[in-house]
Motif scaffolding. Structure first.
Motif, PDB file in Angstrom:
ATOM      1  N   GLY A  54      65.967 -16.670 -15.589  1.00 36.21           N
ATOM      2  CA  GLY A  54      66.361 -17.346 -13.883  1.00 36.21           C
ATOM      3  C   GLY A  54      65.185 -18.240 -13.790  1.00 36.21           C
ATOM      4  N   ALA A  55      63.784 -18.880 -13.441  1.00 36.10           N
ATOM      5  CA  ALA A  55      63.721 -19.996 -13.388  1.00 36.10           C
ATOM      6  C   ALA A  55      64.518 -21.386 -13.399  1.00 36.10           C
ATOM      7  N   GLN A  56      63.993 -21.971 -11.996  1.00 33.10           N
ATOM      8  CA  GLN A  56      64.624 -23.520 -11.943  1.00 33.10           C
ATOM      9  C   GLN A  56      63.608 -24.187 -12.437  1.00 33.10           C
ATOM     10  N   PHE A  57      63.801 -25.006 -12.964  1.00 33.69           N
ATOM     11  CA  PHE A  57      63.711 -26.950 -13.541  1.00 33.69           C
ATOM     12  C   PHE A  57      64.292 -27.845 -12.942  1.00 33.69           C
ATOM     13  N   ALA A  77      49.636 -16.551 -13.612  1.00 35.07           N
ATOM     14  CA  ALA A  77      49.408 -16.355 -11.971  1.00 35.07           C
ATOM     15  C   ALA A  77      50.184 -16.293 -11.116  1.00 35.07           C
ATOM     16  N   LEU A  78      51.436 -17.283 -11.034  1.00 36.85           N
ATOM     17  CA  LEU A  78      52.597 -17.455 -10.462  1.00 36.85           C
ATOM     18  C   LEU A  78      53.435 -16.423 -10.603  1.00 36.85           C
ATOM     19  N   LEU A  79      53.451 -15.597 -11.533  1.00 42.33           N
ATOM     20  CA  LEU A  79      54.415 -14.538 -12.060  1.00 42.33           C
ATOM     21  C   LEU A  79      53.626 -13.442 -11.853  1.00 42.33           C
ATOM     22  N   GLU A  80      52.683 -13.181 -11.631  1.00 45.11           N
ATOM     23  CA  GLU A  80      51.851 -11.265 -11.737  1.00 45.11           C
ATOM     24  C   GLU A  80      52.357 -11.191  -9.965  1.00 45.11           C
ATOM     25  N   ARG A  81      52.216 -12.624  -9.082  1.00 43.16           N
ATOM     26  CA  ARG A  81      52.858 -12.224  -7.973  1.00 43.16           C
ATOM     27  C   ARG A  81      54.362 -11.042  -7.533  1.00 43.16           C
ATOM     28  N   GLY A  82      54.929 -11.368  -8.754  1.00 40.59           N
ATOM     29  CA  GLY A  82      56.057 -10.736  -8.747  1.00 40.59           C
ATOM     30  C   GLY A  82      56.703 -11.649  -7.882  1.00 40.59           C
ATOM     31  N   THR A  83      57.042 -12.492  -7.171  1.00 45.26           N
ATOM     32  CA  THR A  83      58.166 -12.657  -5.912  1.00 45.26           C
ATOM     33  C   THR A  83      59.391 -13.167  -6.392  1.00 45.26           C
ATOM     34  N   GLY A  84      59.682 -13.408  -7.893  1.00 46.59           N
ATOM     35  CA  GLY A  84      61.436 -12.775  -7.780  1.00 46.59           C
ATOM     36  C   GLY A  84      60.867 -14.898  -8.788  1.00 46.59           C
ATOM     37  N   PRO A  85      62.404 -15.128  -9.495  1.00 42.58           N
ATOM     38  CA  PRO A  85      62.031 -16.256 -10.736  1.00 42.58           C
ATOM     39  C   PRO A  85      61.816 -17.668  -9.431  1.00 42.58           C
TER      40      PRO A  85
END
Length: 242
Positions: free
Chosen positions: A60-63, A32-40
């Motif tokens: 580019g994700a950060q954990f 769901a977060l990825l579908e928003r397409g707001t960036g990494p």
């Protein structure tokens, strides 16, 4: 699950993404977060334990300080990702793209990186005891101040690298290329060195305990060791070095 986003006052500026913090997330939540397409995406202190995150686009994700034990990232795109202080024991990164990823102070014990892409990936101050890197693509991969005890590193190249404080005791280093490498501390204690190459390597600062004279003659031809190391090896034959 709660995720918040903030925009700058300038209409021309891209929206700033507020980290998702302190959440227990499922695969559906991440999709769901990825579908928003707001960036990494940026996760802080989130729990992904045992979650299937395979085949996701997470470039580019950060954990940061996340729990990822037994999570699966198989075949996911994690290029340019950043990982700080995460606990990811037994996580699966098989066939994942981790090109240019950075790992700092993470627990990665017993993880699988089989056939993953690790070009220019950096691991610093991490625990990789029992990890498997079998058939991984490792051009430019580097480790610093890390535990690789019992890890499967077969066929990996460390040629001309400066190897700083890597504990590779009991590791499988079969076929590894250490030619012209410089070891700055660390350990090769009881490691499997079958078919490994050390021509021109500087081993004076590394722990060679558990090796025998025959091993040195076979595997370390052309390498440099210290007088103390040579004396310790000879003493195993019952010969006193004065």
């Amino acid at each position: 699950m709660t995720a918040s986003y903030a925009c700058s006052s300038s209409a021309a500026a891209a929206p700033a993404v507020v980290p998702i913090t302190g959440q227990t997330l499922s695969r559906a939540d991440v999709l769901a977060l990825l579908e928003r397409g707001t960036g990494p995406l940026h996760f802080e202190q989130c729990d992904f334990e045992g979650v299937d995150l395979s085949r996701l686009e997470l470039r580019g994700a950060q954990f940061t300080e996340c729990t990822l034990a037994e999570a699966s990232f198989e075949k996911s795109n994690l290029a340019d990702s950043r990982w700080l202080g995460c606990r990811a024991g037994l996580a699966n990164f098989q066939l994942a793209d981790l090109t240019d990823a950075r790992w700092y102070r993470c627990d990665l014990n017993n993880t699988s990186w089989v056939r993953s892409k690790l070009g220019s990936t950096v691991f610093a101050e991490v625990k990789l005891t029992g990890a498997s890197f079998r058939e991984a693509h490792t051009l430019g991969l580097s480790f610093h101040d890390s535990l690789l005890v019992g890890a499967d590193l077969r066929g990996m190249s460390f040629r001309k690298q400066t190897i700083g404080q890597l504990d590779m005791g009991d590791a499988d280093l079969g076929g590894c290329d250490f030619r012209d490498a410089v070891f700055e501390g660390g350990s090769l204690r009881d490691a499997n060195l079958k078919n490994a190459r050390f021509d021109g390597a500087d081993l004076r600062a590394v722990d060679l305990a558990g090796l025998r004279i025959a091993n040195v003659a076979q595997f370390f031809k052309g390498a440099v060791i210290s007088q103390d190391q040579a004396a310790a090896l000879v003493s195993e034959l019952g010969v006193r070095v004065m």
